[in-house]
Design a protein around this motif. Sequence first.
Motif, PDB file in Angstrom:
ATOM      1  N   LYS A 162       0.804  -1.217   0.000  1.00 14.23           N
ATOM      2  CA  LYS A 162       0.000   0.000   0.000  1.00 14.23           C
ATOM      3  C   LYS A 162       0.840   1.271   0.000  1.00 14.23           C
ATOM      4  N   THR A 163       2.092   1.153   0.365  1.00 17.64           N
ATOM      5  CA  THR A 163       2.933   2.352   0.482  1.00 17.64           C
ATOM      6  C   THR A 163       4.181   2.301  -0.390  1.00 17.64           C
ATOM      7  N   TRP A 164       4.469   1.157  -1.021  1.00 22.96           N
ATOM      8  CA  TRP A 164       5.678   1.054  -1.835  1.00 22.96           C
ATOM      9  C   TRP A 164       5.339   0.384  -3.158  1.00 22.96           C
ATOM     10  N   ASN A 165       5.428   1.148  -4.230  1.00 24.28           N
ATOM     11  CA  ASN A 165       5.166   0.637  -5.572  1.00 24.28           C
ATOM     12  C   ASN A 165       6.412   0.643  -6.442  1.00 24.28           C
ATOM     13  N   GLY A 166       7.558   0.695  -5.810  1.00 23.08           N
ATOM     14  CA  GLY A 166       8.803   0.744  -6.554  1.00 23.08           C
ATOM     15  C   GLY A 166       9.358   2.151  -6.626  1.00 23.08           C
ATOM     16  N   PHE A 167      10.567   2.265  -7.175  1.00 18.10           N
ATOM     17  CA  PHE A 167      11.225   3.562  -7.294  1.00 18.10           C
ATOM     18  C   PHE A 167      10.519   4.409  -8.346  1.00 18.10           C
ATOM     19  N   SER A 168      10.306   5.669  -8.026  1.00 15.60           N
ATOM     20  CA  SER A 168       9.601   6.566  -8.934  1.00 15.60           C
ATOM     21  C   SER A 168       9.997   8.000  -8.641  1.00 15.60           C
ATOM     22  N   LEU A 170       7.976  10.251  -8.536  1.00 15.38           N
ATOM     23  CA  LEU A 170       6.913  10.808  -7.714  1.00 15.38           C
ATOM     24  C   LEU A 170       7.334  10.938  -6.252  1.00 15.38           C
ATOM     25  N   ALA A 171       8.388  10.211  -5.891  1.00 16.78           N
ATOM     26  CA  ALA A 171       8.888  10.304  -4.516  1.00 16.78           C
ATOM     27  C   ALA A 171       9.360  11.713  -4.181  1.00 16.78           C
ATOM     28  N   PHE A 172       9.684  12.497  -5.202  1.00 15.29           N
ATOM     29  CA  PHE A 172      10.181  13.853  -4.971  1.00 15.29           C
ATOM     30  C   PHE A 172       9.068  14.892  -4.990  1.00 15.29           C
ATOM     31  N   THR A 173       7.824  14.440  -5.151  1.00 23.39           N
ATOM     32  CA  THR A 173       6.690  15.356  -5.122  1.00 23.39           C
ATOM     33  C   THR A 173       6.464  15.870  -3.702  1.00 23.39           C
ATOM     34  N   ASP A 174       6.333  17.168  -3.546  1.00 22.56           N
ATOM     35  CA  ASP A 174       6.131  17.805  -2.235  1.00 22.56           C
ATOM     36  C   ASP A 174       7.233  17.417  -1.246  1.00 22.56           C
ATOM     37  N   LEU A 175       8.421  17.153  -1.775  1.00 24.40           N
ATOM     38  CA  LEU A 175       9.520  16.715  -0.912  1.00 24.40           C
ATOM     39  C   LEU A 175       9.946  17.813   0.056  1.00 24.40           C
ATOM     40  N   TRP A 176       9.887  19.066  -0.399  1.00 27.41           N
ATOM     41  CA  TRP A 176      10.321  20.167   0.458  1.00 27.41           C
ATOM     42  C   TRP A 176       9.403  20.324   1.670  1.00 27.41           C
ATOM     43  N   ASP A 177       8.083  20.189   1.440  1.00 29.17           N
ATOM     44  CA  ASP A 177       7.145  20.290   2.555  1.00 29.17           C
ATOM     45  C   ASP A 177       7.373  19.159   3.555  1.00 29.17           C
ATOM     46  N   PHE A 178       7.598  17.959   3.033  1.00 23.73           N
ATOM     47  CA  PHE A 178       7.881  16.826   3.922  1.00 23.73           C
ATOM     48  C   PHE A 178       9.172  17.043   4.693  1.00 23.73           C
TER      49      PHE A 178
END
Length: 403
Positions: A162-168, A170-178
């Motif tokens: 449910k939380t890991w679909n492979g490297f993408s 998309l992992a860098f989306t909203d990375l700064w807020d996180f």
Amino acid sequence: MREEQQHPLLLHPNNPNNMVDGRITNTDDLIGGERKTWDELKKIWKIAGPSIFCRFAMFSLTIITQSLAGHLSDLDLAAFSIATTFLISISFGFLRFLQSQLKMAIIAWSSAVSLGVHAIISWLFVYKLGVGIVGTALTLDFSWWLSVFIMYGYVLYGGCPKTWNGFSWLAFTDLWDFFKLALASGVMVLLENVYYRLLVIASGDAGSSHVDVDALSICVTLFGWESMVPLGILAATGVRVAIELGAGNVSGAKFAAKVCMLTSLIIGMIFSSLVLAIPDKLAMIFTPNSSVISVVRKLAYLLAPTIFLNSIPPVLLGVAVGSGWQALAAYINIGSYYLVGFPLGIFIGRVLNFGYMGIWAGMLGGSVIQILLLAIVAVTYGWEKEVQKARGKHILMDKAVDD
């Protein structure tokens, strides 16, 4: 099952009395709400239990290594304790805070494999192969990396669908807020974790004997070991408060915080009593030296109140995480610990010549100030305003979906 017989996980904000089975459940009083308190405890320990076990298991890697070093010689114990003081506090205070709560069970399981392997390999290297303190350090590194690869393999090969679909990318989306959120939370807990470990450094730098440094390092290690419990409760508090506020249930958030505080205080009282009752036996885990054990016995009267006081801030910090003011909590930690507590300890210990016990006493004063400031913010915090913000965000998101 009929709809009216079902118990909702979260109470709806439009239900002003929060009625469940004809009972009013919006009260945040612990007295008179035994069933509600029990239900809240189950929710808390479902989160805190695996977290505490995981932290205990991973911290026990260091406990095993430090105890082996202490049974080699007093100098080895002092050297190992000073070398790992900041390394361990940074990893547990910052990096461990970023771990996900979704698969805490597998993290706990991997920590318990790592712990068992570490105990066997450490015993083999130290007592059978005679490699000394260098061998203990190598086995600690091996056990840490073993845990990392077990968790990595579990995630990579389908353990978290449910939380890991492979490297993408998309992992860098909203990375700064996180990153900003994680940084504030991590620094907040890091400052909490490093604080009392400065005691070992300051005492050694002040010219204390290696016996005193050994005794202090044992006390700080026992304190850190016990701190895994309130840190687990911190995680549970943050999750429970965030869930209730997200549902618009301010009363539920306050009630969850109260139950977490009561739980943490009871556990802190138990461990404090244990330290006062059997300080000798606890010290013998790390050393057979009667001189070191004698100093630990004397320091138990400072260690016990330190453990009890430490049961309060994690719950307040959990409230900070769950309600979004962790950056303010980090500033409070900086001011209380490093602008008041540590300088006060240095003044009492060195200027007034009370030694390492004076340093410790001054640092306890910083803890008291931290508790008072965090409590004031938690009590005066605009819980209802935070709920309104959450509702506003949800309305905007719903409009965006409709459009």
